[in-house]
Write an enzyme that holds these catalytic residues in place. Structure first.
Site, mmCIF file in Angstrom:
data_model
loop_
_atom_site.group_PDB
_atom_site.id
_atom_site.type_symbol
_atom_site.label_atom_id
_atom_site.label_comp_id
_atom_site.label_asym_id
_atom_site.label_seq_id
_atom_site.Cartn_x
_atom_site.Cartn_y
_atom_site.Cartn_z
ATOM 1 N N SER A 56 -77.352 15.369 -38.220
ATOM 2 C CA SER A 56 -78.342 15.886 -37.630
ATOM 3 C C SER A 56 -78.175 16.814 -36.345
ATOM 4 O O SER A 56 -77.209 17.583 -35.728
ATOM 5 C CB SER A 56 -79.819 15.214 -37.410
ATOM 6 N N HIS A 102 -81.393 12.700 -45.611
ATOM 7 C CA HIS A 102 -81.311 12.814 -44.662
ATOM 8 C C HIS A 102 -80.909 11.849 -43.532
ATOM 9 O O HIS A 102 -82.486 11.015 -43.490
ATOM 10 C CB HIS A 102 -82.132 14.075 -43.870
HETATM 11 C C1 GCU Z 1 -85.631 18.408 -37.535
HETATM 12 C C2 GCU Z 1 -85.174 19.416 -36.878
HETATM 13 C C3 GCU Z 1 -83.147 19.143 -37.571
HETATM 14 C C4 GCU Z 1 -82.527 18.518 -36.366
HETATM 15 C C5 GCU Z 1 -83.211 17.107 -37.224
HETATM 16 C C6 GCU Z 1 -82.830 16.049 -36.433
HETATM 17 O O1 GCU Z 1 -85.300 17.449 -38.225
HETATM 18 O O2 GCU Z 1 -86.003 20.084 -37.278
HETATM 19 O O3 GCU Z 1 -83.190 20.544 -36.616
HETATM 20 O O4 GCU Z 1 -81.147 18.069 -37.535
HETATM 21 O O5 GCU Z 1 -84.711 16.616 -36.332
HETATM 22 O O6 GCU Z 1 -81.829 15.931 -35.697
HETATM 23 O O7 GCU Z 1 -83.028 14.727 -37.099
#
Ligand code: GCU
Length: 429
Positions: free
Chosen positions: A265, A409
């Site tokens: 992420s 995710h």
């Molecule tokens: C949020 C953000 C993302 C990121 C994610 C994370 O969803 O919008 O860009 O990758 O957090 O780091 O968990």
């Protein structure tokens, strides 16, 4: 390039108006992805085509690095001259005796006082040096394993995201809370070391005007606004990864020629930027990194440049906000970030339900980085078409690996199995 469309600001406005989308709403409809033209990684800013490895290495690669620095992540300071370290823990009986656990403190300011980061390492009980995976963690080193002897990180913790970024501290209850994302035993059983660092040691993840973390240690004190290309938090975390690598180069248990950097992420965005800049990372892994990571900005699918800059104003440099709703004006796109890793192996992973991160945009950045790999004599992405690969069917026989796994995710055992196989193949073990 196959995927070429003309895209103007006007066409976006017309498109958004026609689709009824406001600039704020996320688009999840493939038919509403705006037409776009990607900047070619193999064409210099002055229009010269890059046709040999030498011109790539001496001219185009530095040019692209400078563009990402100026327009996306900001300028990081050089490596400090002295980086004192201290090995604070060596436990020969970790993971029921199959591993050695170490903790190492690295200080940032040339003396063993002041700000520091703590590396947690697991090493297999086999002949060493061994190759390693290095990645930042979100939840503190103690979140990686339920072992009560792991030292709790000091400072800021994001334990309470629903209630805002409050100044929480690491808790005993959160030991092992991220263990499913760090299958330490499997990594060690496969003959690799794992090294991880809590990202909050480097920069707490909230917008405080760059008062905390490592920014104020290296920024020039000046009145008024920070420069538009001053480094954001992603650049700071990536800088921390390079400082961890500085240590690993001196650790006799680790084969520093074979260190894979990985992240999930926002920390996947970070791993890519670290791997793009620092060629000591022999392999780079992006797990669900999305916008500002592996996903193409110009697709504006799921999270957009505007959304990310509004929600996380501290992640990128201020110049990146110029491209809010104007992705077509960005002098770079994220396939060129992947290309900066060439010819070193890179693995991009998506998750089918993680539409916010735009799995197709993540795949396409690998696809469009491929010509640079080929120019440098590497295999690139072993796939002829730009159609999405099947779910749970990795495309991993080239130098660019990719999979879209079923589910959310996250970082799962399936993801790690692919990373270990990919590392085995490229580290030729
Ligand atoms: C949020 C953000 C993302 C990121 C994610 C994370 O969803 O919008 O860009 O990758 O957090 O780091 O968990």
């Amino acid at each position: 390039m196959v995927f070429v469309f003309r895209f103007t600001r006007l066409s976006l406005i017309i498109l958004l108006a026609a689709s009824g989308l406001s600039a704020q709403e996320a688009n999840y409809d493939e038919s509403k992805v705006p037409p776009f033209e990607l900047p070619d990684p193999l064409v210099m800013e002055d229009g010269t085509e890059v046709t040999d490895a030498e011109t790539w290495g001496e001219k185009r690669r530095p040019e692209l690095l400078a563009l990402f620095t100026e327009h996306v992540y900001g300028e990081s300071p050089p490596r400090p001259e002295d980086l004192p370290i201290e090995v604070t823990v060596v436990d020969d009986d970790a993971l029921g005796g199959k591993a050695i656990r170490k903790e190492v403190t690295v200080w940032f300011l040339g003396e063993k006082t002041g700000p520091s980061m703590s590396l947690l390492m697991y090493l297999p009980q086999i002949a060493r040096p061994v190759p390693a995976f290095l990645g930042l963690n979100f939840g503190g080193n103690h979140s990686v394993q339920p072992d009560p002897s792991i030292t709790l990180n000091a400072g800021w913790f994001r334990n309470n995201p629903g209630k805002g970024y409050v100044d929480n501290r690491a808790t005993e209850e959160s030991r092992g809370s991220a263990a499913s994302r760090w299958p330490v035993e499997m990594i060690v059983d496969r003959g690799y070391a794992l090294c991880t660092v809590y990202y909050g040691d480097i920069d707490p993840d909230y917008d405080d005007g760059f008062e905390n973390g490592i920014h104020p240690l290296f920024d020039e004190k000046s009145e008024g606004e920070r420069p538009g290309d001053a480094w954001g938090s992603i650049a700071a975390w990536a800088w921390g990864l390079s400082r961890a690598m500085d240590y690993l180069e001196h650790d006799e248990d680790v084969d520093a020629e074979h260190v894979a950097v990985l992240g999930h992420s926002r920390l996947g965005k970070t791993a890519l930027w670290a791997g793009a800049q620092d060629e000591r990372f022999a392999l780079v892994i992006s797990n669900n990194s999305g916008c500002g990571g592996a996903a193409l900005s110009r697709r504006a699918f799921g999270e957009t440049v505007q959304r990310i800059n509004a929600s996380f104003p501290h992640w990128f440099c201020d110049n990146f906000t110029r491209y809010n709703g104007r992705e077509d004006e960005l002098p770079v796109d994220q396939h060129q970030l992947i290309a900066l890793i060439a010819p070193r192996p890179v693995y991009i992973a998506s998750a089918a339900e993680d539409r916010w991160a735009d799995p197709r945009g993540e795949f396409l950045s690998g696809y469009f980085a491929d010509p640079v790999y080929r120019l440098l004599g590497a295999k690139g992405l072993d796939r002829e078409t730009d159609d999405m690969p099947e779910i749970d069917a990795p495309v991993d026989t080239g130098t660019i690996g990719y999979h879209i796994r079923s589910g959310r995710h996250d970082v799962t055992r399936f993801d790690w199995e692919q990373y270990l196989d990919f590392a085995d193949r490229h580290f030729a073990r």
